[in-house]
Structures are given as structure tokens and as C-alpha cells.
Design a protein around this motif. Structure first.
Motif, short mmCIF file in Angstrom:
data_model
loop_
_atom_site.label_atom_id
_atom_site.label_comp_id
_atom_site.label_asym_id
_atom_site.label_seq_id
_atom_site.Cartn_x
_atom_site.Cartn_y
_atom_site.Cartn_z
N VAL A 145 0.83 -1.20 0.00
CA VAL A 145 0.00 0.00 0.00
C VAL A 145 0.87 1.25 0.00
O VAL A 145 0.54 2.24 -0.66
N ASP A 146 1.99 1.22 0.72
CA ASP A 146 2.92 2.35 0.71
C ASP A 146 3.41 2.62 -0.72
O ASP A 146 3.48 3.77 -1.17
N ALA A 147 3.75 1.54 -1.43
CA ALA A 147 4.22 1.67 -2.81
C ALA A 147 3.10 2.19 -3.70
O ALA A 147 3.34 3.00 -4.62
N TYR A 148 1.88 1.76 -3.44
CA TYR A 148 0.71 2.20 -4.21
C TYR A 148 0.51 3.71 -4.05
O TYR A 148 0.24 4.42 -5.02
N LYS A 207 2.77 5.97 -3.30
CA LYS A 207 3.86 6.67 -3.98
C LYS A 207 3.57 6.74 -5.49
O LYS A 207 3.74 7.80 -6.12
N GLU A 208 3.14 5.63 -6.05
CA GLU A 208 2.84 5.59 -7.48
C GLU A 208 1.65 6.51 -7.80
O GLU A 208 1.61 7.14 -8.85
N TYR A 209 0.70 6.59 -6.87
CA TYR A 209 -0.48 7.44 -7.06
C TYR A 209 -0.06 8.90 -7.22
O TYR A 209 -0.60 9.63 -8.07
N MET A 210 0.91 9.33 -6.44
CA MET A 210 1.40 10.71 -6.54
C MET A 210 2.20 10.92 -7.82
O MET A 210 2.19 12.01 -8.40
N ASP A 211 2.89 9.88 -8.26
CA ASP A 211 3.70 9.99 -9.48
C ASP A 211 2.83 10.15 -10.73
O ASP A 211 3.23 10.80 -11.70
N ILE A 212 1.66 9.50 -10.71
CA ILE A 212 0.74 9.59 -11.86
C ILE A 212 -0.58 10.20 -11.38
O ILE A 212 -1.66 9.65 -11.62
N LEU A 213 -0.47 11.32 -10.73
CA LEU A 213 -1.61 11.98 -10.08
C LEU A 213 -2.76 12.25 -11.07
O LEU A 213 -2.56 12.89 -12.10
N PRO A 214 -3.97 11.76 -10.76
CA PRO A 214 -5.13 12.06 -11.61
C PRO A 214 -5.36 13.56 -11.67
O PRO A 214 -5.12 14.28 -10.70
N GLY A 233 -0.91 8.99 2.08
CA GLY A 233 -0.16 7.97 2.81
C GLY A 233 -1.07 7.15 3.71
O GLY A 233 -2.25 7.46 3.89
N VAL A 234 -0.50 6.08 4.27
CA VAL A 234 -1.24 5.18 5.15
C VAL A 234 -1.26 5.75 6.56
O VAL A 234 -0.21 6.00 7.16
N SER A 235 -2.46 5.97 7.09
CA SER A 235 -2.60 6.46 8.46
C SER A 235 -2.77 5.30 9.43
O SER A 235 -2.28 5.34 10.56
N SER A 236 -3.45 4.24 8.99
CA SER A 236 -3.65 3.05 9.82
C SER A 236 -3.83 1.84 8.92
O SER A 236 -4.51 1.93 7.88
N PHE A 237 -3.21 0.71 9.32
CA PHE A 237 -3.28 -0.49 8.49
C PHE A 237 -3.53 -1.72 9.34
O PHE A 237 -2.86 -1.97 10.33
N SER A 238 -4.53 -2.48 8.93
CA SER A 238 -4.78 -3.81 9.49
C SER A 238 -5.66 -4.55 8.52
O SER A 238 -6.20 -3.96 7.57
N LYS A 239 -5.83 -5.84 8.72
CA LYS A 239 -6.68 -6.63 7.84
C LYS A 239 -8.12 -6.14 7.94
O LYS A 239 -8.88 -6.22 6.96
N ARG A 246 -9.11 -2.89 8.81
CA ARG A 246 -9.34 -1.49 8.42
C ARG A 246 -8.09 -0.88 7.79
O ARG A 246 -6.99 -1.03 8.31
N LEU A 247 -8.32 -0.16 6.69
CA LEU A 247 -7.25 0.60 6.05
C LEU A 247 -7.68 2.07 6.03
O LEU A 247 -8.73 2.40 5.52
N VAL A 248 -6.82 2.92 6.62
CA VAL A 248 -7.10 4.35 6.65
C VAL A 248 -6.04 5.08 5.83
O VAL A 248 -4.84 4.98 6.12
N ILE A 249 -6.48 5.76 4.79
CA ILE A 249 -5.60 6.54 3.92
C ILE A 249 -5.83 8.02 4.19
O ILE A 249 -6.98 8.47 4.23
N LYS A 250 -4.75 8.77 4.38
CA LYS A 250 -4.88 10.20 4.62
C LYS A 250 -4.37 10.98 3.41
O LYS A 250 -3.27 10.75 2.93
N LYS A 251 -5.20 11.92 2.95
CA LYS A 251 -4.84 12.79 1.84
C LYS A 251 -4.80 14.23 2.35
O LYS A 251 -5.72 14.67 3.04
N ILE A 252 -3.76 14.96 1.96
CA ILE A 252 -3.63 16.36 2.35
C ILE A 252 -3.76 17.24 1.11
O ILE A 252 -3.01 17.06 0.14
N TYR A 253 -4.70 18.18 1.16
CA TYR A 253 -4.95 19.08 0.04
C TYR A 253 -4.60 20.53 0.42
O TYR A 253 -4.84 20.97 1.54
N ASP A 254 -4.04 21.23 -0.54
CA ASP A 254 -3.76 22.66 -0.37
C ASP A 254 -3.96 23.34 -1.72
O ASP A 254 -3.07 23.36 -2.56
N SER A 255 -5.17 23.87 -1.92
CA SER A 255 -5.50 24.47 -3.21
C SER A 255 -4.67 25.70 -3.52
O SER A 255 -4.53 26.09 -4.69
#
Length: 229
Positions: free
Chosen positions: A122-125, A127-134, A146-152, A154-163
């Protein structure tokens, strides 16, 4: 006297005939009964054998399923000491807006491509997401993921936006003698204008060869209108 002997002998033969007929009938009845019992026995044995075979097959099938599950579990354990995500994993996305200082939380179905992923995957995913940002993420000002919390479970992904970091939304450049509009990511085409650079001034053509960053839609339409006037 002779007539009496004849009658007596006839009577004896009659008795013998009756006894013989009765014996034959009894024998046939006994034979038929034995045949019916044999058929019934064979039928019952066949049913018992069929039931036994069916139970054995069902038991064997269950053993195969259990062995397959065990083997798959062993493969996952062998590939990683961590838990792996599955279709039942809760997928949670936290979005933090720097300009507003607010956090929103969304719940989505775990993307199919993440099923079976470990924390490292997921960490690699991310990184790749930022490299080919939609492009929509670029325009929204996504700065990191990035990954905020990981377990079988629950997966918590945190996104930071700054327009405020999005200084321009569009990008103009000359491609094979035509003015092409890209989004600010410089990868996604917004519009092929059909405007030929040969009809523009030298200064405009030179600027388009280097690329022109356009702040917003209003500025974009102004520039294109100037090219066609």
C-alpha cells in the motif's frame, strides 16, 4: 371285487396327484418368495452402498476444500508476516484541507487492486499514485497521500490538500503547429483548439514553444480569443 380294486387304486392315484400338485405349488411359492427376498436384499444393499459412497465423496470434497484453504493461508503467511487486505476490509479515506483546516472522512469499497496487499504494498501504491496523479486530484491541490492506519480489518488513507499550491489550472503549448490546451498537470489534454501557430505573431509562437501557464478558465478564454481575433 375287481371294481373295488380299481376304485381303490384310482383313489390312491388321486391322493398322490393332489399331494404332488400341492408340493409343486408350495415349491414354486417358496422359490418365488426366495427370489423376491433376494431382489429386495440386493436393492437394499445397493442403496446402502450408494449412500456410503456418497458420504465418502462428500467427506473427500470437504477435505479438499479444507486443504485448499489451508494452502492459501500458508501461501499468504509465507509471502508476508503482515496481514493482507481482503474484500471485507473497511476502507476509510481522511481528507485534510490545509486552507480551511478541516478534515472529512469518507468510506468506500476497497479498490480491487488493493485486495491482497500488505502494508508495504500500500505504501508503494500511494507513492505511485502521486507519481501519476489524476488530473482532478491535481486541480484539488493534493499534496500528499499515505497510510494512516493499516490492518486486515481497516485501512485508513490520509490525503492532504492545499488548493493555494495550484498556481495554474491550464497549460498552453504548441504541438505540431497547433495550439493545444492541457490541464495544469501538463499530461492531460483539455482541448485541441485547431488554432495553427503559423497564423500567430512571432512572440506568441515563441511563448507557445516554451509553454504558457494559465491561472484559470477566464484567463484561458481571454488568450484563445486573442489568438483568433
Amino acid at each position: 371285487m375287481m371294481n373295488q380294486k380299481i376304485l381303490w387304486m384310482a383313489g390312491c392315484f388321486g391322493v398322490i396327484a393332489c399331494v404332488t400338485a400341492g408340493s409343486v405349488m408350495s415349491y414354486r411359492f417358496a422359490v418365488n418368495t426366495m427370489e423376491e427376498m433376494q431382489t429386495d436384499y440386493e436393492s437394499r444393499v445397493s442403496e446402502l452402498v450408494e449412500v456410503d459412497v456418497t458420504k465418502q465423496l462428500e467427506q473427500k470434497a470437504q477435505e479438499v476444500v479444507q486443504e485448499t484453504i489451508k494452502n492459501n493461508s500458508d501461501i499468504i503467511s509465507a509471502n508476508s508476516s503482515e496481514d493482507a487486505l481482503d474484500i471485507n476490509t473497511v476502507y476509510q479515506i481522511q481528507k485534510y484541507d490545509v486552507t480551511k483546516d478541516t478534515t472529512t472522512t469518507e468510506y468506500e469499497t476497497l479498490p480491487e487492486e488493493l485486495v491482497g496487499f500488505t502494508r508495504k504494498d500500500v505504501d508503494a501504491y500511494c507513492k505511485e499514485y502521486m507519481d501519476i496523479l489524476p488530473v482532478e486530484e491535481y486541480l484539488a491541490g493534493l499534496q500528499s497521500i499515505g497510510v494512516s492506519s493499516f490492518s486486515k480489518e481497516r485501512l485508513v488513507i490520509k490525503k492532504i490538500y492545499d488548493s493555494s499550491k495550484v498556481t495554474y489550472q491550464y497549460y498552453l503549448i504548441a504541438v505540431e503547429g497547433e495550439v493545444v490546451v492541457y490541464y495544469g498537470d501538463k499530461k492531460t489534454v483539455y482541448e485541441y483548439t485547431g488554432i495553427e501557430t503559423k497564423n500567430l505573431t512571432k512572440e506568441e509562437t515563441t511563448a507557445l514553444k516554451k509553454g504558457i501557464e494559465v491561472k484559470d478558465e477566464k484567463e484561458l478564454f481571454s488568450i484563445l480569443e486573442n489568438y483568433t481575433s
